[in-house]
Design a protein around this motif. Structure first.
Motif, PDB file in Angstrom:
ATOM      1  N   ASP A 155       8.501 -65.441 -11.506  1.00  0.00           N
ATOM      2  CA  ASP A 155       9.350 -65.360 -10.318  1.00  0.00           C
ATOM      3  C   ASP A 155       9.556 -63.887  -9.965  1.00  0.00           C
ATOM      4  O   ASP A 155       9.078 -62.985 -10.658  1.00  0.00           O
ATOM      5  CB  ASP A 155      10.681 -66.085 -10.529  1.00  0.00           C
ATOM      6  CG  ASP A 155      11.509 -65.547 -11.689  1.00  0.00           C
ATOM      7  OD1 ASP A 155      11.335 -64.360 -12.062  1.00  0.00           O
ATOM      8  OD2 ASP A 155      12.341 -66.305 -12.225  1.00  0.00           O
ATOM      9  N   ASP A 156      10.257 -63.640  -8.875  1.00  0.00           N
ATOM     10  CA  ASP A 156      10.404 -62.272  -8.390  1.00  0.00           C
ATOM     11  C   ASP A 156      11.187 -61.396  -9.368  1.00  0.00           C
ATOM     12  O   ASP A 156      10.937 -60.192  -9.473  1.00  0.00           O
ATOM     13  CB  ASP A 156      11.082 -62.264  -7.016  1.00  0.00           C
ATOM     14  CG  ASP A 156      10.157 -62.778  -5.925  1.00  0.00           C
ATOM     15  OD1 ASP A 156       8.918 -62.783  -6.142  1.00  0.00           O
ATOM     16  OD2 ASP A 156      10.663 -63.171  -4.853  1.00  0.00           O
ATOM     17  N   ALA A 157      12.125 -61.989 -10.100  1.00  0.00           N
ATOM     18  CA  ALA A 157      12.871 -61.211 -11.092  1.00  0.00           C
ATOM     19  C   ALA A 157      11.945 -60.745 -12.213  1.00  0.00           C
ATOM     20  O   ALA A 157      12.056 -59.612 -12.698  1.00  0.00           O
ATOM     21  CB  ALA A 157      14.019 -62.042 -11.653  1.00  0.00           C
ATOM     22  N   ASP A 158      11.026 -61.619 -12.632  1.00  0.00           N
ATOM     23  CA  ASP A 158      10.038 -61.224 -13.639  1.00  0.00           C
ATOM     24  C   ASP A 158       9.193 -60.057 -13.148  1.00  0.00           C
ATOM     25  O   ASP A 158       8.968 -59.077 -13.868  1.00  0.00           O
ATOM     26  CB  ASP A 158       9.101 -62.391 -13.961  1.00  0.00           C
ATOM     27  CG  ASP A 158       9.778 -63.540 -14.674  1.00  0.00           C
ATOM     28  OD1 ASP A 158      10.721 -63.288 -15.439  1.00  0.00           O
ATOM     29  OD2 ASP A 158       9.351 -64.699 -14.463  1.00  0.00           O
TER      30      ASP A 158
ATOM     31  N   PHE B 262      -3.364 -66.874  -8.732  1.00  0.00           N
ATOM     32  CA  PHE B 262      -2.532 -65.671  -8.815  1.00  0.00           C
ATOM     33  C   PHE B 262      -2.015 -65.295  -7.434  1.00  0.00           C
ATOM     34  O   PHE B 262      -2.750 -65.317  -6.442  1.00  0.00           O
ATOM     35  CB  PHE B 262      -3.338 -64.515  -9.408  1.00  0.00           C
ATOM     36  CG  PHE B 262      -2.530 -63.255  -9.563  1.00  0.00           C
ATOM     37  CD1 PHE B 262      -1.641 -63.126 -10.613  1.00  0.00           C
ATOM     38  CD2 PHE B 262      -2.635 -62.218  -8.640  1.00  0.00           C
ATOM     39  CE1 PHE B 262      -0.879 -61.982 -10.752  1.00  0.00           C
ATOM     40  CE2 PHE B 262      -1.879 -61.070  -8.770  1.00  0.00           C
ATOM     41  CZ  PHE B 262      -0.995 -60.951  -9.829  1.00  0.00           C
ATOM     42  N   ASP B 263      -0.740 -64.889  -7.364  1.00  0.00           N
ATOM     43  CA  ASP B 263      -0.093 -64.545  -6.095  1.00  0.00           C
ATOM     44  C   ASP B 263      -0.154 -63.028  -5.879  1.00  0.00           C
ATOM     45  O   ASP B 263       0.702 -62.278  -6.356  1.00  0.00           O
ATOM     46  CB  ASP B 263       1.361 -65.029  -6.107  1.00  0.00           C
ATOM     47  CG  ASP B 263       1.999 -65.005  -4.723  1.00  0.00           C
ATOM     48  OD1 ASP B 263       1.644 -64.124  -3.920  1.00  0.00           O
ATOM     49  OD2 ASP B 263       2.851 -65.867  -4.463  1.00  0.00           O
ATOM     50  N   PHE B 264      -1.182 -62.571  -5.182  1.00  0.00           N
ATOM     51  CA  PHE B 264      -1.342 -61.147  -4.910  1.00  0.00           C
ATOM     52  C   PHE B 264      -0.198 -60.602  -4.056  1.00  0.00           C
ATOM     53  O   PHE B 264       0.290 -59.491  -4.289  1.00  0.00           O
ATOM     54  CB  PHE B 264      -2.672 -60.888  -4.193  1.00  0.00           C
ATOM     55  CG  PHE B 264      -3.872 -60.941  -5.083  1.00  0.00           C
ATOM     56  CD1 PHE B 264      -4.366 -59.789  -5.683  1.00  0.00           C
ATOM     57  CD2 PHE B 264      -4.518 -62.145  -5.334  1.00  0.00           C
ATOM     58  CE1 PHE B 264      -5.476 -59.827  -6.508  1.00  0.00           C
ATOM     59  CE2 PHE B 264      -5.633 -62.198  -6.155  1.00  0.00           C
ATOM     60  CZ  PHE B 264      -6.115 -61.033  -6.751  1.00  0.00           C
ATOM     61  N   GLU B 265       0.228 -61.377  -3.084  1.00  0.00           N
ATOM     62  CA  GLU B 265       1.248 -60.890  -2.152  1.00  0.00           C
ATOM     63  C   GLU B 265       2.556 -60.547  -2.868  1.00  0.00           C
ATOM     64  O   GLU B 265       3.133 -59.476  -2.650  1.00  0.00           O
ATOM     65  CB  GLU B 265       1.497 -61.928  -1.055  1.00  0.00           C
ATOM     66  CG  GLU B 265       2.500 -61.477  -0.006  1.00  0.00           C
ATOM     67  CD  GLU B 265       2.704 -62.493   1.108  1.00  0.00           C
ATOM     68  OE1 GLU B 265       3.558 -62.240   1.983  1.00  0.00           O
ATOM     69  OE2 GLU B 265       2.019 -63.545   1.097  1.00  0.00           O
ATOM     70  N   ARG B 266       3.018 -61.433  -3.724  1.00  0.00           N
ATOM     71  CA  ARG B 266       4.288 -61.187  -4.408  1.00  0.00           C
ATOM     72  C   ARG B 266       4.160 -60.086  -5.460  1.00  0.00           C
ATOM     73  O   ARG B 266       5.085 -59.300  -5.664  1.00  0.00           O
ATOM     74  CB  ARG B 266       4.811 -62.477  -5.029  1.00  0.00           C
ATOM     75  CG  ARG B 266       5.336 -63.474  -3.997  1.00  0.00           C
ATOM     76  CD  ARG B 266       6.032 -64.658  -4.651  1.00  0.00           C
ATOM     77  NE  ARG B 266       6.596 -65.554  -3.652  1.00  0.00           N
ATOM     78  CZ  ARG B 266       7.776 -65.398  -3.071  1.00  0.00           C
ATOM     79  NH1 ARG B 266       8.524 -64.363  -3.389  1.00  0.00           N
ATOM     80  NH2 ARG B 266       8.209 -66.268  -2.173  1.00  0.00           N
ATOM     81  N   ALA B 267       3.021 -60.041  -6.121  1.00  0.00           N
ATOM     82  CA  ALA B 267       2.814 -58.967  -7.099  1.00  0.00           C
ATOM     83  C   ALA B 267       2.789 -57.606  -6.410  1.00  0.00           C
ATOM     84  O   ALA B 267       3.377 -56.635  -6.903  1.00  0.00           O
ATOM     85  CB  ALA B 267       1.511 -59.200  -7.860  1.00  0.00           C
ATOM     86  N   ASP B 268       2.134 -57.542  -5.257  1.00  0.00           N
ATOM     87  CA  ASP B 268       2.089 -56.285  -4.516  1.00  0.00           C
ATOM     88  C   ASP B 268       3.463 -55.908  -3.972  1.00  0.00           C
ATOM     89  O   ASP B 268       3.835 -54.729  -3.952  1.00  0.00           O
ATOM     90  CB  ASP B 268       1.081 -56.388  -3.361  1.00  0.00           C
ATOM     91  CG  ASP B 268      -0.360 -56.265  -3.834  1.00  0.00           C
ATOM     92  OD1 ASP B 268      -0.590 -55.730  -4.936  1.00  0.00           O
ATOM     93  OD2 ASP B 268      -1.264 -56.701  -3.092  1.00  0.00           O
ATOM     94  N   ALA B 269       4.212 -56.904  -3.538  1.00  0.00           N
ATOM     95  CA  ALA B 269       5.555 -56.622  -3.020  1.00  0.00           C
ATOM     96  C   ALA B 269       6.430 -56.003  -4.093  1.00  0.00           C
ATOM     97  O   ALA B 269       7.265 -55.132  -3.810  1.00  0.00           O
ATOM     98  CB  ALA B 269       6.187 -57.897  -2.483  1.00  0.00           C
ATOM     99  N   ALA B 270       6.230 -56.405  -5.338  1.00  0.00           N
ATOM    100  CA  ALA B 270       7.011 -55.853  -6.445  1.00  0.00           C
ATOM    101  C   ALA B 270       6.408 -54.561  -6.991  1.00  0.00           C
ATOM    102  O   ALA B 270       7.034 -53.896  -7.816  1.00  0.00           O
ATOM    103  CB  ALA B 270       7.098 -56.874  -7.575  1.00  0.00           C
TER     104      ALA B 270
END
Length: 439
Positions: A280-283, A309-317
């Protein structure tokens, strides 16, 4: 300003040169491209790289110039998650991760108690990596210390920059693969002292994944990581939903699967977490804060049906990202084939992954994720001369397609989507050729 070399043993390589100084997803001038380039190597390290016309007159008289015109030279590929003991069980059928481990992985790894067997597999594995253009990998051995000695011994013969470690596993596994919290960490520390920074070898503390380690073992592994902060740490996290549910049942007080590792001090620079699909985003925010990195394993995730794999969320973080084959869950040693699958995984998730970024993730992105920028990953002066020679005419189809490309991006995309081990004409480690394709 380029200067004339004055001492050392020089070699020069003429080809198209591509390397990166940043992530092209965020920076317009992140790459260096020299259509007719020259890479100058001095005593196993990069002396300079640039346009042939500008550098050739700086070469000392008599310097050999290896002519690879018509081909591309990039930094050697960096595979940030792979299991050398699983070489012989690649492409084994199973309905999911956990039954695949039980039926194939554990029985295969049992054989690595035999040093001769471990050495034989390590030799083949490293030859296969270099045949595919991979010069650095983060490698899982087995619970047996002799599997680590065998791997590093074979790597040292080839003078490769490798990272590896003994698996820690003291529960939920067959007795023949089980260590204890105390023995696993004791043996790991002995291996650290024997191999870490021994030549080009580096050690990774390696709990297999949270379900196969007791809390005592995780606590001791975290303490070992704190005691040796320049070692690496590698493990798996959030690969599939069954695994995530299992971790929740084993660690009910943890906020998340990633929180288990965080609790034991395992989120830190030089830590590499494979898969990271069901975070999740907290992770992700916690990973970014601690400079912990993600190893994206598209071929194994598709093969085992684990998820996308979610590239968008990983990049956002802004989590550090890299690519990996994850053999034997992954079905190819080729980082080009891995790029192919990564592109498709990204598209299925709504992200367009440019070829330029795929090559970044397989080179400098891997080095940055491992905190090894300045040592490997590009052609900055003083970096180790690990590089691969790619042939855009390696197969009839690839030749036909690349003849029609109209930009560097198109050329790289064709190589990534159509290339494989045949595309690798030669591989060099520390300036020495360790593979040459047989035409």
């Amino acid at each position: 300003m380029a200067s004339t070399p004055t001492s050392g043993t020089f070699q020069a390589y003429r080809a198209g040169l591509l390397h990166f100084n940043d992530d092209p997803a965020y920076h317009a001038n992140a790459h260096h491209w020299h259509e007719d380039g020259l890479l100058i190597v001095n005593d196993g390290k990069v002396h300079m790289a640039g346009d042939y016309a500008q550098l050739v007159h700086l070469l000392p008289e008599g310097t050999p110039v290896h002519d690879y015109r018509g081909k591309l030279i990039t930094p050697g590929f960096i595979d940030t998650h792979v299991h050398y003991p699983q070489t012989d069980m690649i492409a084994s059928p199973a309905p999911g991760l956990l039954p695949w481990l039980e039926k194939y992985t554990f029985p295969t790894e049992r054989k690595f108690a035999d040093p001769a067997h471990a050495t034989s597999v390590a030799s083949f594995f490293l030859d296969e990596l270099t045949r595919c253009g991979t010069t650095t990998a983060m490698v899982y051995c087995t619970v047996h210390p002799q599997s680590v000695d065998a791997f590093f011994g074979e790597s040292q013969k080839r003078n490769l920059r490798m990272v590896a470690g003994k698996v820690l596993m003291d529960r939920h596994c067959p007795d023949f693969l089980r260590d204890t919290a105390e023995s696993g960490v004791r043996e790991s520390e002995e291996l650290i002292k024997r191999w870490h920074n021994n030549g080009r070898q580096l050690y990774a503390i390696t709990p297999r994944f949270a379900p196969t380690s007791t809390e005592a073992q995780l606590e001791m592994a975290g303490a070992l990581a704190k005691a040796y902060p320049d070692t690496f740490l590698q493990t798996h996290v959030a690969e599939n939903t069954d695994e995530v549910a299992w971790v929740k049942s084993l660690f009910p007080n943890a906020r998340s699967y990633m929180d288990v590792y965080d609790h034991y001090g395992m989120l830190r620079p030089r830590s590499m977490y494979a898969h990271c699909i069901w975070l999740d985003d907290a992770d992700r925010a916690r990973m970014a804060d601690t400079k912990s990195a993600i190893s994206i394993c598209p071929t194994s995730n598709l093969f085992l049906g684990s998820g996308l794999f979610d590239f968008e969320r990983a990049d956002a973080a802004q989590v550090p990202l890299s690519l990996a084959t994850d053999v034997g869950g992954g079905t190819s040693f080729s980082m080009l084939q891995t790029m192919n699958e990564a592109y498709k995984v990204a598209r299925m998730g709504g992200t367009y992954l440019q070829a330029m970024r795929m090559f970044y993730l397989a080179t400098l992105g891997g080095a940055r994720s491992m905190q090894l920028e300045g040592t490997i990953g590009n052609f900055a002066p003083g970096t180790e001369a690990d590089f691969v020679v790619l042939d855009p005419k390696a197969t009839p189809l690839l030749a036909r397609r690349t003849e029609r490309t109209e930009s560097l991006e198109e050329l790289l995309f064709a190589i990534a989507l159509l290339g494989d081990d045949r595309t690798v004409a030669a591989t060099y480690a520390a300036g020495n050729r360790v593979h040459q394709r047989e035409d």
